[in-house]
Design a protein around this motif. Structure first.
Motif, PDB file in Angstrom:
ATOM      1  N   UNK A  48       0.848  -1.202   0.000  1.00 44.64           N
ATOM      2  CA  UNK A  48       0.000   0.000   0.000  1.00 44.64           C
ATOM      3  C   UNK A  48       0.883   1.251   0.000  1.00 44.64           C
ATOM      4  N   UNK A  49       1.982   1.198   0.744  1.00 46.48           N
ATOM      5  CA  UNK A  49       2.903   2.338   0.800  1.00 46.48           C
ATOM      6  C   UNK A  49       3.645   2.564  -0.511  1.00 46.48           C
ATOM      7  N   UNK A  50       3.900   1.484  -1.258  1.00 49.59           N
ATOM      8  CA  UNK A  50       4.759   1.559  -2.443  1.00 49.59           C
ATOM      9  C   UNK A  50       3.997   1.775  -3.757  1.00 49.59           C
ATOM     10  N   UNK A  51       2.751   1.271  -3.847  1.00 50.68           N
ATOM     11  CA  UNK A  51       2.037   1.268  -5.122  1.00 50.68           C
ATOM     12  C   UNK A  51       0.709   2.014  -5.028  1.00 50.68           C
ATOM     13  N   UNK A  52       0.246   2.465  -6.175  1.00 49.71           N
ATOM     14  CA  UNK A  52      -1.074   3.077  -6.307  1.00 49.71           C
ATOM     15  C   UNK A  52      -1.684   2.566  -7.612  1.00 49.71           C
ATOM     16  N   UNK A  53      -3.021   2.534  -7.651  1.00 44.79           N
ATOM     17  CA  UNK A  53      -3.728   2.012  -8.819  1.00 44.79           C
ATOM     18  C   UNK A  53      -4.496   3.112  -9.519  1.00 44.79           C
ATOM     19  N   UNK A  54      -4.571   3.030 -10.842  1.00 47.35           N
ATOM     20  CA  UNK A  54      -5.381   3.943 -11.645  1.00 47.35           C
ATOM     21  C   UNK A  54      -6.248   3.127 -12.601  1.00 47.35           C
ATOM     22  N   UNK A  55      -7.428   3.639 -12.871  1.00 46.36           N
ATOM     23  CA  UNK A  55      -8.331   2.969 -13.809  1.00 46.36           C
ATOM     24  C   UNK A  55      -7.960   3.366 -15.228  1.00 46.36           C
ATOM     25  N   UNK A  56      -7.907   2.375 -16.117  1.00 47.27           N
ATOM     26  CA  UNK A  56      -7.680   2.647 -17.532  1.00 47.27           C
ATOM     27  C   UNK A  56      -8.935   2.388 -18.367  1.00 47.27           C
ATOM     28  N   UNK A  57      -9.910   1.669 -17.773  1.00 46.98           N
ATOM     29  CA  UNK A  57     -11.137   1.368 -18.525  1.00 46.98           C
ATOM     30  C   UNK A  57     -12.231   0.909 -17.577  1.00 46.98           C
ATOM     31  N   UNK A  58     -13.473   1.357 -17.840  1.00 45.96           N
ATOM     32  CA  UNK A  58     -14.671   0.871 -17.147  1.00 45.96           C
ATOM     33  C   UNK A  58     -15.640   0.337 -18.189  1.00 45.96           C
ATOM     34  N   UNK A 104     -19.978  -4.202 -13.143  1.00 40.23           N
ATOM     35  CA  UNK A 104     -18.880  -3.483 -13.786  1.00 40.23           C
ATOM     36  C   UNK A 104     -17.654  -4.370 -13.886  1.00 40.23           C
ATOM     37  N   UNK A 105     -16.893  -4.125 -14.933  1.00 35.37           N
ATOM     38  CA  UNK A 105     -15.572  -4.727 -15.095  1.00 35.37           C
ATOM     39  C   UNK A 105     -14.644  -3.570 -15.434  1.00 35.37           C
ATOM     40  N   UNK A 106     -13.669  -3.354 -14.580  1.00 30.65           N
ATOM     41  CA  UNK A 106     -12.739  -2.238 -14.762  1.00 30.65           C
ATOM     42  C   UNK A 106     -11.326  -2.771 -14.886  1.00 30.65           C
ATOM     43  N   UNK A 107     -10.537  -2.113 -15.714  1.00 34.86           N
ATOM     44  CA  UNK A 107      -9.122  -2.446 -15.836  1.00 34.86           C
ATOM     45  C   UNK A 107      -8.345  -1.418 -15.029  1.00 34.86           C
ATOM     46  N   UNK A 108      -7.496  -1.910 -14.165  1.00 34.75           N
ATOM     47  CA  UNK A 108      -6.671  -1.076 -13.296  1.00 34.75           C
ATOM     48  C   UNK A 108      -5.208  -1.308 -13.631  1.00 34.75           C
ATOM     49  N   UNK A 109      -4.410  -0.261 -13.544  1.00 35.13           N
ATOM     50  CA  UNK A 109      -2.964  -0.359 -13.781  1.00 35.13           C
ATOM     51  C   UNK A 109      -2.236   0.074 -12.510  1.00 35.13           C
ATOM     52  N   UNK A 110      -1.154  -0.614 -12.197  1.00 31.56           N
ATOM     53  CA  UNK A 110      -0.392  -0.334 -10.990  1.00 31.56           C
ATOM     54  C   UNK A 110       0.768   0.602 -11.305  1.00 31.56           C
ATOM     55  N   UNK A 111       0.902   1.639 -10.460  1.00 29.39           N
ATOM     56  CA  UNK A 111       1.991   2.596 -10.586  1.00 29.39           C
ATOM     57  C   UNK A 111       2.863   2.548  -9.343  1.00 29.39           C
ATOM     58  N   UNK A 112       4.144   2.766  -9.535  1.00 27.18           N
ATOM     59  CA  UNK A 112       5.059   2.970  -8.424  1.00 27.18           C
ATOM     60  C   UNK A 112       4.811   4.397  -7.915  1.00 27.18           C
ATOM     61  N   UNK A 113       4.500   4.536  -6.627  1.00 31.51           N
ATOM     62  CA  UNK A 113       4.186   5.864  -6.086  1.00 31.51           C
ATOM     63  C   UNK A 113       5.352   6.837  -6.238  1.00 31.51           C
ATOM     64  N   UNK A 114       6.572   6.369  -6.017  1.00 31.53           N
ATOM     65  CA  UNK A 114       7.736   7.260  -6.034  1.00 31.53           C
ATOM     66  C   UNK A 114       8.018   7.816  -7.426  1.00 31.53           C
ATOM     67  N   UNK A 115       7.926   6.961  -8.448  1.00 32.50           N
ATOM     68  CA  UNK A 115       8.287   7.394  -9.800  1.00 32.50           C
ATOM     69  C   UNK A 115       7.073   7.790 -10.642  1.00 32.50           C
TER      70      UNK A 115
END
Length: 130
Positions: A48-58, A104-115
């Motif tokens: 949780x501290x290292x990663x964050x998620x963003x939606x790319x599609x709903x 719903x079916x959503x596509x999520x992508x994982x991001x490194x919080x730091x970069x």
């Protein structure tokens, strides 16, 4: 069997549109709310501290709705393992009779919080959700 997570949502006056039921944008907010709650409840604190998620599609199917004061039970699950930096998450909303009214079916992508960059989902991050 998939790891399922549930929350209950109740329609408040500010959720209601001119048709007298929950506005479509509110359903999208609830999809994000349950996804975020699932991540926070199940993921390891260091993830949780290292990663964050963003939606790319709903993709959302509306088959019913609720009015002010009514509640739905939302259930979310991850139907299959990740593909690189992405995975799909499903959310089903059921009314008081148990009828599925929104799915719903959503596509999520994982991001490194730091970069802020996309990161391939490590097996240890995905494991608690599968």
């Amino acid at each position: 069997m998939t790891n399922r997570f549930a929350l209950r949502f109740t329609a408040r006056p500010e959720h209601i549109d001119e048709l007298g039921h929950v506005n479509n944008a509110v359903w999208v907010n609830w999809i994000q709310e349950i996804a975020t709650a699932h991540w926070s409840a199940v993921a390891a604190p260091e993830h949780v501290d290292k990663y964050v998620w963003v939606v790319t599609r709903h993709e959302i199917d509306y088959r019913g709705n609720i009015s002010e004061g009514e509640s739905v039970t939302a259930e979310t699950f991850i139907p299959e393992g990740p593909r690189g930096a992405q995975f799909d998450r499903c959310v089903e909303f059921r009314d008081s009779s148990g009828k599925r009214i929104v799915a719903a079916r959503s596509t999520w992508a994982m991001l490194d919080k730091a970069s802020g960059r996309l990161v391939r989902v490590p097996a240890e991050v995905a494991a608690p959700f599968l």
